[in-house]
Design a protein around this motif. Structure first.
Motif, short mmCIF file in Angstrom:
data_model
loop_
_atom_site.label_atom_id
_atom_site.label_comp_id
_atom_site.label_asym_id
_atom_site.label_seq_id
_atom_site.Cartn_x
_atom_site.Cartn_y
_atom_site.Cartn_z
N LEU A 60 31.26 43.09 -15.91
CA LEU A 60 29.97 42.42 -15.94
C LEU A 60 29.98 41.25 -16.92
O LEU A 60 30.74 41.24 -17.89
CB LEU A 60 28.86 43.41 -16.30
CG LEU A 60 28.77 44.67 -15.42
CD1 LEU A 60 27.58 45.52 -15.86
CD2 LEU A 60 28.65 44.31 -13.94
N LEU A 80 34.24 39.20 -12.37
CA LEU A 80 33.43 39.94 -11.40
C LEU A 80 34.28 40.56 -10.31
O LEU A 80 33.94 41.62 -9.77
CB LEU A 80 32.36 39.02 -10.80
CG LEU A 80 31.32 38.49 -11.80
CD1 LEU A 80 30.33 37.56 -11.10
CD2 LEU A 80 30.58 39.63 -12.50
N CYS A 104 26.38 40.76 -11.92
CA CYS A 104 27.13 41.85 -11.29
C CYS A 104 28.05 41.25 -10.22
O CYS A 104 27.90 40.09 -9.83
CB CYS A 104 26.17 42.85 -10.66
SG CYS A 104 25.09 43.67 -11.83
N GLY A 106 22.30 40.09 -7.46
CA GLY A 106 23.48 40.24 -8.31
C GLY A 106 23.31 39.75 -9.73
O GLY A 106 24.19 39.94 -10.56
N LYS A 118 29.23 44.99 -5.80
CA LYS A 118 28.10 45.84 -6.19
C LYS A 118 26.94 44.98 -6.70
O LYS A 118 27.13 44.06 -7.49
CB LYS A 118 28.52 46.82 -7.28
CG LYS A 118 29.50 47.88 -6.81
CD LYS A 118 29.87 48.82 -7.94
CE LYS A 118 30.84 49.88 -7.47
NZ LYS A 118 31.25 50.80 -8.58
N VAL A 129 25.40 49.34 -9.50
CA VAL A 129 26.18 49.49 -10.74
C VAL A 129 25.59 50.63 -11.54
O VAL A 129 24.37 50.72 -11.73
CB VAL A 129 26.14 48.18 -11.57
CG1 VAL A 129 26.86 48.37 -12.89
CG2 VAL A 129 26.76 47.04 -10.77
N LEU A 137 22.80 44.96 -8.37
CA LEU A 137 22.19 45.59 -9.53
C LEU A 137 21.90 47.07 -9.32
O LEU A 137 21.99 47.87 -10.25
CB LEU A 137 20.88 44.87 -9.89
CG LEU A 137 21.00 43.43 -10.38
CD1 LEU A 137 19.63 42.79 -10.42
CD2 LEU A 137 21.66 43.38 -11.74
N GLU A 158 35.14 43.82 -11.42
CA GLU A 158 33.92 44.60 -11.73
C GLU A 158 33.64 44.65 -13.23
O GLU A 158 33.16 45.64 -13.77
CB GLU A 158 33.99 46.00 -11.13
CG GLU A 158 34.05 46.01 -9.62
CD GLU A 158 33.76 47.37 -9.00
OE1 GLU A 158 33.81 48.38 -9.73
OE2 GLU A 158 33.48 47.40 -7.79
#
Length: 292
Positions: free
Chosen positions: A252, A247, A137, A281, A146, A151, A148, A250
């Motif tokens: 993944l 990342l 993440c 993360g 963000k 998200v 875990l 955003e």
């Protein structure tokens, strides 16, 4: 001749009442079928709701030509496991400690804590979050990205997916993704490097995406990028442009996938769901594909 099962059944409904059936017959593909599978077939075929207890009675098998045609038969979804097994001592990434998996409470030691004949095992796992098949993440790369827990679940599960065939390639550039429908999709890059898993060869000269490929994937608005290799970046140096770019947008990342050769080019769903940890993360996932 083909195989059929003959049986009686009793069904109770959770809101009261029930139904019975005698001498019910069902086509089966193998030589036998469990009571649980039969119950599921009845509920599905009769489109029953509010079903409670189901009893299968007087079951036996006969050889008789199937009454349904292949077009009539239901086509259940197929799940493809895309994750490596994590075991005690596994080295996922050189320089990171292997997991320690042991008993916190063994079955032997649990005896005496419960009534006679009852025993439990409680496991203890010590590991870094980058172990096995895992998802990255934004927090993995960015302090304020963000983690875990932040998200949305929709970003991890039931993503429309496509498979990119990059087998035998080392540098995977933007051209591999051009001319394809990838917007809002999970893009899984098949390199077949997973055949080297748990060997010294896995860590050296592995396939990776280029910076230009990452930039193109961001431009196309993909949701997730996975790879069946040691790292999505080139690890021969200290630069990690693919992690930084994806990342940062955003998008993944899932690394250390396997079994991608079993996937079609498209028309399937991808899921890789981690626990909901705060302040983490990266974490192992049970990644899988759902095929219609």
């Amino acid at each position: 001749m083909e195989q059929r099962v003959v049986f009686d059944f009793e069904i109770e409904f959770t809101n009261g009442g029930g139904i019975q059936g005698q001498d019910f017959r069902l086509d089966i593909s193998g030589e036998s079928i469990s009571d649980k599978e039969l119950a599921d077939h009845i509920v599905q075929d009769l489109r029953l709701l509010m079903v409670g207890k189901v009893n299968i009675l007087n079951k036996f098998y006969i050889q008789e030509k199937h009454k349904r045609t292949p077009a009539d038969a239901p086509s259940p979804e197929k799940l493809i496991d895309l994750s490596h097994t994590i075991f005690d001592g596994l080295v996922t990434y050189k320089g990171l400690p292997a997991p320690i998996i042991c008993d916190f409470l063994s079955r032997e030691n649990s005896r005496g804590k419960y009534e006679e004949g009852t025993e439990f095992q409680i496991g203890k796992i010590e590991m870094v979050s980058n172990t096995g098949t895992y998802i990255d993440c934004p927090f993995h790369r960015y302090e304020h990205g963000k983690d875990l827990s932040e998200v949305n679940l929709e970003a991890f599960a039931n993503l429309e997916a496509v498979t990119i065939d990059a087998a035998n390639a080392m540098e995977i550039g933007a051209d591999y993704f051009k001319g394809l429908e990838i917007r809002n999709k999970a893009v899984l890059v098949r390199t077949d490097w997973s055949k080297n898993w748990n060997t010294d060869a896995y860590f050296e000269n592995h396939p990776f995406l280029t910076k230009e490929a990452a930039e193109y994937l961001v431009e196309c608005g993909v949701k997730l990028v996975g790879i069946d290799s040691h790292n999505i970046d080139d690890t021969r140096g200290n630069s990690r442009p693919v992690h930084t770019i994806l990342l940062g947008a955003e998008i993944l990342i899932v690394e250390h996938l396997c079994n991608l050769y079993q996937l079609p080019e498209s028309n399937y769903l991808f899921s890789a769901v981690p626990p909901k940890f705060k302040g983490v993360g990266t974490f192992p996932v049970r990644a899988f594909a759902t095929l219609p």
